[in-house]
Design a protein around this motif. Structure first.
Motif, short mmCIF file in Angstrom:
data_model
loop_
_atom_site.label_atom_id
_atom_site.label_comp_id
_atom_site.label_asym_id
_atom_site.label_seq_id
_atom_site.Cartn_x
_atom_site.Cartn_y
_atom_site.Cartn_z
N ASN A 194 0.81 -1.22 0.00
CA ASN A 194 0.00 0.00 0.00
C ASN A 194 0.84 1.27 0.00
O ASN A 194 0.31 2.36 0.24
CB ASN A 194 -0.93 0.00 1.21
CG ASN A 194 -2.04 -1.03 1.10
OD1 ASN A 194 -3.07 -0.78 0.49
ND2 ASN A 194 -1.81 -2.19 1.68
N LEU A 195 2.12 1.14 -0.25
CA LEU A 195 2.99 2.32 -0.29
C LEU A 195 2.59 3.23 -1.45
O LEU A 195 2.43 2.78 -2.58
CB LEU A 195 4.45 1.88 -0.44
CG LEU A 195 5.49 3.01 -0.49
CD1 LEU A 195 5.54 3.76 0.83
CD2 LEU A 195 6.87 2.43 -0.83
N GLN A 196 2.45 4.51 -1.16
CA GLN A 196 2.11 5.50 -2.18
C GLN A 196 3.29 6.43 -2.43
O GLN A 196 3.94 6.87 -1.49
CB GLN A 196 0.88 6.32 -1.76
CG GLN A 196 -0.40 5.51 -1.69
CD GLN A 196 -1.61 6.39 -1.44
OE1 GLN A 196 -1.54 7.61 -1.52
NE2 GLN A 196 -2.74 5.77 -1.11
N LEU A 197 3.51 6.72 -3.70
CA LEU A 197 4.62 7.56 -4.12
C LEU A 197 4.08 8.72 -4.93
O LEU A 197 3.37 8.52 -5.92
CB LEU A 197 5.62 6.74 -4.95
CG LEU A 197 6.85 7.46 -5.47
CD1 LEU A 197 7.74 7.91 -4.31
CD2 LEU A 197 7.64 6.57 -6.41
N GLU A 198 4.41 9.94 -4.52
CA GLU A 198 3.96 11.15 -5.21
C GLU A 198 5.16 12.08 -5.43
O GLU A 198 5.79 12.51 -4.47
CB GLU A 198 2.88 11.87 -4.40
CG GLU A 198 1.62 11.04 -4.17
CD GLU A 198 0.59 11.74 -3.31
OE1 GLU A 198 0.84 12.94 -2.99
OE2 GLU A 198 -0.43 11.12 -2.96
N ILE A 199 5.46 12.36 -6.69
CA ILE A 199 6.60 13.20 -7.07
C ILE A 199 6.09 14.31 -7.98
O ILE A 199 5.34 14.04 -8.93
CB ILE A 199 7.70 12.37 -7.76
CG1 ILE A 199 8.19 11.26 -6.83
CG2 ILE A 199 8.85 13.26 -8.19
CD1 ILE A 199 9.22 10.35 -7.47
N GLU A 200 6.52 15.54 -7.73
CA GLU A 200 6.08 16.68 -8.52
C GLU A 200 7.27 17.58 -8.85
O GLU A 200 8.21 17.70 -8.07
CB GLU A 200 5.03 17.50 -7.76
CG GLU A 200 3.73 16.75 -7.46
CD GLU A 200 2.75 17.61 -6.71
OE1 GLU A 200 3.07 18.79 -6.46
OE2 GLU A 200 1.66 17.11 -6.36
N ASP A 201 7.19 18.19 -10.03
CA ASP A 201 8.12 19.24 -10.46
C ASP A 201 9.58 18.79 -10.39
O ASP A 201 10.36 19.24 -9.55
CB ASP A 201 7.93 20.51 -9.60
CG ASP A 201 6.51 21.05 -9.70
OD1 ASP A 201 5.89 20.83 -10.74
OD2 ASP A 201 6.05 21.69 -8.73
N VAL A 202 9.93 17.90 -11.29
CA VAL A 202 11.30 17.41 -11.41
C VAL A 202 11.92 17.99 -12.67
O VAL A 202 11.30 17.99 -13.74
CB VAL A 202 11.35 15.87 -11.46
CG1 VAL A 202 12.79 15.39 -11.62
CG2 VAL A 202 10.74 15.29 -10.20
N HIS A 203 13.14 18.49 -12.54
CA HIS A 203 13.85 19.08 -13.68
C HIS A 203 15.32 18.70 -13.59
O HIS A 203 16.02 19.09 -12.65
CB HIS A 203 13.70 20.60 -13.69
CG HIS A 203 14.36 21.25 -14.88
ND1 HIS A 203 14.75 22.58 -14.88
CD2 HIS A 203 14.73 20.74 -16.09
CE1 HIS A 203 15.31 22.86 -16.04
NE2 HIS A 203 15.31 21.77 -16.79
N LEU A 204 15.77 17.90 -14.54
CA LEU A 204 17.17 17.51 -14.65
C LEU A 204 17.74 18.18 -15.89
O LEU A 204 17.33 17.87 -17.01
CB LEU A 204 17.31 15.99 -14.75
CG LEU A 204 18.72 15.44 -14.99
CD1 LEU A 204 19.65 15.83 -13.85
CD2 LEU A 204 18.69 13.94 -15.16
N ALA A 205 18.67 19.11 -15.72
CA ALA A 205 19.19 19.92 -16.81
C ALA A 205 20.67 19.65 -17.04
O ALA A 205 21.43 19.44 -16.09
CB ALA A 205 18.98 21.41 -16.53
#
Length: 420
Positions: A194-205
């Motif tokens: 039931n592990l939840q993963l939430e990732i927002e606004d990633v920028h690799l330049a």
């Protein structure tokens, strides 16, 4: 104790690559189950030192980039200690921005930072080869002991806080260790499912060579669902469901490549020239608990991609060639851990090559099984006896020479490239 245990784990994992991560800068509301870290600056020296060390250990897996800057806006971990059996653990990350530039670690004459510290200590001791080996072994033992203590502390904190509660039933403290271990394994499995993963606004330049390239991601969400696709906490032991359902949602994933216009003030991501335009992707995953599935597949994936737009202009093609020429290693790549590499072709010898890959991964992660050490010890012990009889049987009367079978064993151990 739980706060200190989690703090030790954070310092040994995230703390290795961010600056000023200590008890004062952490917002650890451990008793409420919310761990929050804000405005984390990446420690570029530590990250590049780790990349350089891995490049020297495995040249053909050396990273072609080094980190020049980066930060996290927010990291959050929600752990409902009092309701671990009924509420999910949620990991949230927001605002990760990393800037890298092309760099050849194999051309560096300077050792990694932590190796410099070790070298200084070794010079004070006389700079002998024996002290170098002893220091490396001591450092390895210290790292292993630190990891063991951290894992033990987390396990104790887990058991104290969980209080062996599952589905409202209390397990007596006088229960056998097998019952407690079985409970803990079921609880861990339920948490992972039931592990939840939430990732927002990633920028690799990527910067350098008058090139601006990068990868952007607006959001990524991984969660557990029921049979109807609704996001919820699922207790499969109570419902007797033989399937685990997962849902993956990706939004705003794109790749851009253009000339570096930073000096002109163009920093808006919407104005970038995308090779892969930002897309949205949805996937649903189903796994069966049955070991051998006949009437239905063990793994079933349904994916949906509404649109896919790939555009490559002549200018972008020239820029990609320029970037590829920069990141191409200038030194000749040697095989990874040649002492393990099989001497037979891949065709019809897949098992040996898979074993080679498995051992290489273990060496790269500095994790080698005790069985490997034990087998090497047994071979060494046997080889010493055989070699002593083979080399000195003619000079001494109390040593018997080797027969054909023992001589074959001696040659086989000498040619065993896995002992390293």
């Amino acid at each position: 104790m739980a706060k200190k245990a989690i703090l030790d784990v954070l310092e040994n994992t995230i703390g290795r690559y961010v600056k000023n991560l200590d008890a004062e800068s952490l917002n650890l509301a451990i008793w409420s189950g919310k761990i929050e870290l804000q405005n984390l600056q990446l420690d570029t020296l530590s990250i590049n030192a780790e990349l350089a060390e891995r490049a020297h250990d495995a040249p053909n897996l050396a990273s072609p980039f080094r980190v020049i800057d980066g930060h996290f806006e927010k990291l959050q971990l929600d752990v409902p200690w009092a309701k671990l059996g009924s509420k999910p653990v949620i990991f949230r990350a927001k605002g990760l921005q990393v800037w890298v530039e092309p760099h050849d670690f194999l051309m560096d004459e300077v050792a990694p930072k932590k190796d410099q510290t070790r070298s200084a200590k070794r010079e004070n001791k006389g700079n002998t080869s024996k002290s170098i080996v002893d220091q490396d072994r001591l450092d390895s033992i210290v790292r292993a002991d630190t990891a063991r203590k951290s894992a033990l502390a987390v396990r104790k904190a887990w058991e104290e806080k969980a209080e062996y509660t599952l589905m409202g039933e209390q397990i007596d403290q006088d229960s056998s260790s097998e019952q407690k271990s079985s409970f803990l394994s079921r609880l861990v499995r339920r948490i992972i499912e039931n592990l939840q993963l939430e990732i927002e606004d990633v920028h690799l330049a990527v910067k350098g060579c008058d090139i601006a390239a990068g990868v952007v991601l607006k959001s990524l969400r991984l969660s557990t669902t029921d049979n109807d696709g609704n996001v919820k906490f699922v207790d499969r032991q109570a419902t007797h469901d033989a399937f685990l359902h997962k849902e993956l949602l990706i939004s705003g994933f794109g790749i851009y490549l253009q000339e570096d216009m930073t000096s002109e003030g163009t920093t808006n991501l919407e104005d970038n020239q995308y090779v892969l335009s930002p897309l949205s992707f949805e996937a649903k995953f189903r796994e069966s608990d049955v070991a051998k599935c006949i009437e239905y597949p063990k793994y079933l994936i349904h994916s949906k991609l509404q649109s896919l737009s790939i555009k490559l202009s002549r200018t972008q093609l020239e820029l990609s060639h320029r970037l590829a020429s920069v990141v191409t290693p200038s030194t000749k790549i040697r095989p990874l851990f040649p002492e393990y590499r099989p001497l037979v072709p891949v065709s019809e010898n897949a098992q040996e090559w898979w074993n080679y890959a498995f051992r290489c991964v273990g060496r790269l992660n500095r994790r080698r099984s005790w069985m490997e050490f034990y087998l090497a010890f047994q071979k060494r012990k046997k080889y010493l006896q055989l070699y002593k009889r083979h080399a000195y049987s003619e000079e001494t009367s109390w040593l018997n020479g080797l027969n054909e079978f023992e001589l074959s064993d001696l040659r086989r151990i000498e040619g065993d490239r896995s002992v390293g």
